[in-house]
Design an enzyme around this catalytic site. Structure first.
Site, PDB file in Angstrom:
ATOM      1  N   ASP A 300       0.839  -1.192   0.000  1.00  0.00           N
ATOM      2  CA  ASP A 300       0.000   0.000   0.000  1.00  0.00           C
ATOM      3  C   ASP A 300       0.874   1.242   0.000  1.00  0.00           C
ATOM      4  O   ASP A 300       1.978   1.249   0.561  1.00  0.00           O
ATOM      5  CB  ASP A 300      -0.901   0.020   1.240  1.00  0.00           C
ATOM      6  CG  ASP A 300      -2.071  -0.946   1.103  1.00  0.00           C
ATOM      7  OD1 ASP A 300      -2.483  -1.195  -0.038  1.00  0.00           O
ATOM      8  OD2 ASP A 300      -2.547  -1.445   2.129  1.00  0.00           O
ATOM      9  N   THR A 380     -18.335  12.011   3.295  1.00  0.00           N
ATOM     10  CA  THR A 380     -18.932  10.716   2.977  1.00  0.00           C
ATOM     11  C   THR A 380     -18.404  10.252   1.633  1.00  0.00           C
ATOM     12  O   THR A 380     -17.945  11.063   0.812  1.00  0.00           O
ATOM     13  CB  THR A 380     -20.473  10.795   2.908  1.00  0.00           C
ATOM     14  OG1 THR A 380     -20.856  11.603   1.779  1.00  0.00           O
ATOM     15  CG2 THR A 380     -21.057  11.373   4.177  1.00  0.00           C
ATOM     16  N   ARG A 384     -18.035  13.006  -1.117  1.00  0.00           N
ATOM     17  CA  ARG A 384     -16.587  13.221  -1.180  1.00  0.00           C
ATOM     18  C   ARG A 384     -16.232  14.677  -0.880  1.00  0.00           C
ATOM     19  O   ARG A 384     -15.299  15.229  -1.438  1.00  0.00           O
ATOM     20  CB  ARG A 384     -16.021  12.793  -2.532  1.00  0.00           C
ATOM     21  CG  ARG A 384     -16.096  11.289  -2.738  1.00  0.00           C
ATOM     22  CD  ARG A 384     -15.372  10.851  -3.978  1.00  0.00           C
ATOM     23  NE  ARG A 384     -16.011  11.397  -5.172  1.00  0.00           N
ATOM     24  CZ  ARG A 384     -15.361  11.780  -6.258  1.00  0.00           C
ATOM     25  NH1 ARG A 384     -14.061  11.713  -6.302  1.00  0.00           N
ATOM     26  NH2 ARG A 384     -16.014  12.256  -7.300  1.00  0.00           N
ATOM     27  N   LYS A 401     -14.877  21.692   1.205  1.00  0.00           N
ATOM     28  CA  LYS A 401     -13.613  21.295   0.570  1.00  0.00           C
ATOM     29  C   LYS A 401     -13.731  19.818   0.223  1.00  0.00           C
ATOM     30  O   LYS A 401     -14.382  19.046   0.939  1.00  0.00           O
ATOM     31  CB  LYS A 401     -12.411  21.532   1.491  1.00  0.00           C
ATOM     32  CG  LYS A 401     -12.304  20.579   2.675  1.00  0.00           C
ATOM     33  CD  LYS A 401     -11.030  20.824   3.463  1.00  0.00           C
ATOM     34  CE  LYS A 401     -10.762  19.725   4.472  1.00  0.00           C
ATOM     35  NZ  LYS A 401     -11.776  19.530   5.491  1.00  0.00           N
ATOM     36  N   ASP A 535      -4.489  -4.830   6.487  1.00  0.00           N
ATOM     37  CA  ASP A 535      -4.993  -4.787   7.863  1.00  0.00           C
ATOM     38  C   ASP A 535      -6.512  -4.750   7.948  1.00  0.00           C
ATOM     39  O   ASP A 535      -7.082  -4.942   9.018  1.00  0.00           O
ATOM     40  CB  ASP A 535      -4.418  -3.588   8.627  1.00  0.00           C
ATOM     41  CG  ASP A 535      -4.728  -2.267   7.939  1.00  0.00           C
ATOM     42  OD1 ASP A 535      -5.448  -2.274   6.918  1.00  0.00           O
ATOM     43  OD2 ASP A 535      -4.240  -1.222   8.414  1.00  0.00           O
TER      44      ASP A 535
END
Length: 700
Positions: A300, A380, A384, A401, A535
């Site tokens: 990642d 959310t 976004r 923003k 994870d």
């Protein structure tokens, strides 16, 4: 970062030899010996020569008997030392696994006390500040700081909270603050501490496929040499010399691959031990070996290649907009944003620009939503965007923003200058957040009539910083022949810039769990082994599919169950060390196998001429060490055969130092050092021992 930093040698103390000797003697049990075919032949040879020495006593016979038993004991000593180091670690782990009293929360809210050993799956326990967590589980209520130093060795406390990917807690760790409710996810005896104890003690270690294959090879070589030595007896009788069974048994022990046979188990145990030293729990030795053969490494971006927290580094105002106004609106948008990115926007606005901060009471109200003037708009996945609505005397100002396309849809359009800034930031590897405003709104008015001002004010640049040394690490992996792939949810431009800066071979942008799984299957279909870290529950399918799946201990139980390794430190970059440890394990086994086979070949040519020079005088020309007699040659070889095992125990435990280079260079180095060394060492060692042996009565 040097190779030495990647793979540190395990500690070895000569006192361990002495302290492990009783355990080595206990391994003289025939059942233990039968597990190792090569050493079982030596064990049987020692028994037979003991009987023959009692019936036909001589100095030569008893010297052979003593050193054959030493050979068997030293083989057990190698394994006992490796297991002894594990037991020392297990003792420290047992201090963590004390029988803690748990406060079990019932369905009716009542709390009852129960010994930790009686906890069962699904039970919920309450743990408050200063108390020890009684079992492995997930936080289902609350948030707290936890001291995990007893498990990880890291003194800094960590935050554990319900929900998300940092909810897992380990039994034996201590809550430092607040109160949490933990749902038990492991039965007593199967917790991570229990599994670590079993692992480091070697109780649950099974032979890996490579070890089994090597065992078959060593067994085949033993049978071949057994047939060859058996054939020597009739040859001696035909030549007019009486065959001596003690000499033949000693010759057999010297010729079969006793060195690697004695050290094979300790090499595997030590490899697992090196992982445990780094707080990595491997579910099997197969996973460690697979790490050494990895072809493709998936990592990642956020938190692995880059620091997890992006920071605001610059404000880019739109045409006609004052920089201070952009900073002020960005500040207001971030008042209720508790993410590191949101806090960094506030810090940048206050520290670099003349933004007037709100009163602390107003800030607290904005964050909590307690003041009706403030309406927090959380981020959310659908919108976004995030921000805040400020209601002042019926006039509403909306500050937002978020992603460029989301804000564009919200305000209607983006100017050419703003689009240019967004593309430029993405190309540099940053993350652009567009800031917009709608002011003068009146509630219950149609959207077309209610806004007095709708405008995009500019762009906030968030920078994702590549961790120091990552470029060198990826260069080392490339030298190992490993292809690195960065996986990120960022847009392609950002992903491309970060990939170029970090030096990875390839990247996948806007990746979904399905994309990860598809990539792993594609690589594996081409015969390549794949490793990855994860994870979250969404990582579980890919972790299960990967040949090496390193799950974070702070992650979800689904991720930990899916992977075949768990990192108790929850450091995604540790996968690089795991790969190096796996390669070191394979190289150590290969190097000592090379030495052992070369060593056996050299002993063959060192002692056979001395043995048969009396029958075939022309063989004396091959006795280049001028060994004194057949008896001294055999005794010297048997003594050397036993001592070389002890000499190589530290190397089998520490491992051969791994250097990131090509396979051809590794093979060349292996042959030069361990192949040539295995040929030369017996000639020198046997010659020196022969000088001493010939001084014994009956050997001169």
């Amino acid at each position: 970062m040097s190779d030495k930093d990647i793979v540190r040698s395990g500690a070895f103390d000569t006192r361990q030899l002495v302290s492990s000797l009783p355990q080595a003697l206990r391994k003289l049990n025939p059942r233990d010996q039968a597990r190792n075919p090569v050493m079982f032949v030596v064990y049987l040879g020692a028994l037979i020569t003991t009987v023959l020495a009692i019936i036909y006593p001589s100095v030569f016979a008893w010297v052979i008997v003593v050193w054959l038993w030493f050979t068997v004991i030293f083989a057990g000593l190698a394994e006992a030392v490796a297991e002894g180091r594990g037991r020392a670690q297990a003792d420290s782990l047992r201090k963590v696994k004390r029988d803690t009293v748990a406060r079990v929360l019932g369905d009716d809210g009542a709390i009852t006390e129960l010994p930790g050993s009686e906890l069962r799956l699904g039970m919920r326990i309450v743990v408050e500040a200063g108390e020890t967590i009684a079992g492995d589980g997930d936080v289902v209520e609350g948030i707290a700081t936890v001291d995990e130093s007893a498990i990880t060795g890291e003194s800094a406390p960590v935050v554990r909270e319900s929900g998300g990917d940092r909810s897992a807690v380990t039994g034996g760790t201590v809550v430092l603050s607040d109160r949490i409710v933990v749902q038990i996810t492991a039965e007593p005896g199967s917790t991570f501490v229990d599994r670590m104890i079993a692992l480091v003690e070697g109780a649950s270690r099974k032979k890996t496929p490579n070890e089994i294959a090597l065992d078959i090879l060593l067994t085949a070589l033993t049978i071949i040499f057994l047939l060859a030595v058996v054939a020597i007896g009739p040859m001696q009788s035909y030549a007019g010399e009486a065959a001596d069974p003690i000499k033949l048994i000693a010759l057999l022990v010297c010729l079969i691959p006793t060195t690697i046979g004695a050290l094979l188990s300790s090499i595997g145990i030590a490899g697992m031990d090196r992982l445990v030293q780094r707080n990595v729990l491997a579910m099997s030795g197969r996973a460690v070996e697979a790490a050494g053969d990895i072809d493709t490494l998936l990592m990642d971006k956020t938190g692995t290649i880059t620091f997890g927290n992006r920071r605001a580094t610059e404000f880019h105002p739109a045409d006609g907009v004052e920089l201070v106004e952009l900073a002020d609106v960005a500040y207001r948008c971030s008042l209720a944003d508790d993410t590191p990115e949101g806090r960094s926007i506030i810090d940048l606005a206050l520290s670099r620009y003349e933004v007037t901060p709100l009163d602390e009471v107003d800030v607290a109200a904005a964050r909590s939503g307690a003041d009706p003037r403030f309406t927090v708009v959380p981020f959310t996945a659908q919108t976004r965007m995030s921000g805040v609505d400020l209601d002042k005397n019926g006039q509403v100002s909306e500050y937002r923003k978020g992603a460029a396309d989301a804000v564009e849809k919200w305000v209607g359009t983006l100017t050419a200058q703003v689009r240019k800034d967004v593309d430029a930031i993405s190309t540099r590897g940053g993350t652009p957040l567009v800031v917009g405003i709608r002011t003068g709104l009146r509630r219950h008015v149609r959207r077309a009539e209610r806004a007095e001002r709708v405008e995009v004010l500019g762009v906030v640049e968030l920078s994702d910083v590549v961790k120091p040394g990552m470029t060198d690490r990826f260069a080392q992996l490339r030298a190992m022949g490993i292809r690195t792939v960065m996986v990120t949810g960022d847009n392609p431009l950002t992903a491309k810039a970060i990939a170029a800066e970090a030096g990875v071979d390839d990247f996948i942008a806007q990746a979904t769990p399905e994309d990860k799984l598809e990539l792993i299957r594609k690589e594996q279909s081409g015969g390549r082994l794949v490793a990855m870290t994860g994870d979250g529950t969404n990582d579980a399918p890919a972790l299960a599919q990967a040949d090496v799946g390193l799950a974070m201990n702070t992650g979800t139980m689904a991720a930990k169950e899916a992977g075949n390794m768990v990192d108790l430190d929850s450091d995604p970059t540790k996968l690089i060390e795991v790969v190096a440890i796996g390669k070191q394990l394979l190289i150590t086994r290969g190097a000592l196998t090379t030495f052992s086979l070369a060593n056996d070949l050299a002993k063959y040519f060192a002692i056979l001429p001395a043995m048969f020079s009396a029958v075939y005088p022309q063989l004396d020309a091959l006795n280049i060490m001028r060994l004194h007699s057949a008896e001294s040659a055999i005794v010297s070889a048997v003594v050397f055969n036993a001592l070389i095992i002890v000499a190589l125990i530290p190397l089998s435990l520490k491992g051969v130092r791994y250097r990131a280079t090509s396979a051809a260079n590794l093979l060349r180095r292996n042959l030069l050092i361990y192949g040539l060394g295995g040929v030369v060492t017996p000639f020198i060692g046997i010659w020196l021992i022969d000088l001493l042996v010939r001084l014994l009565p009956g050997m001169g």
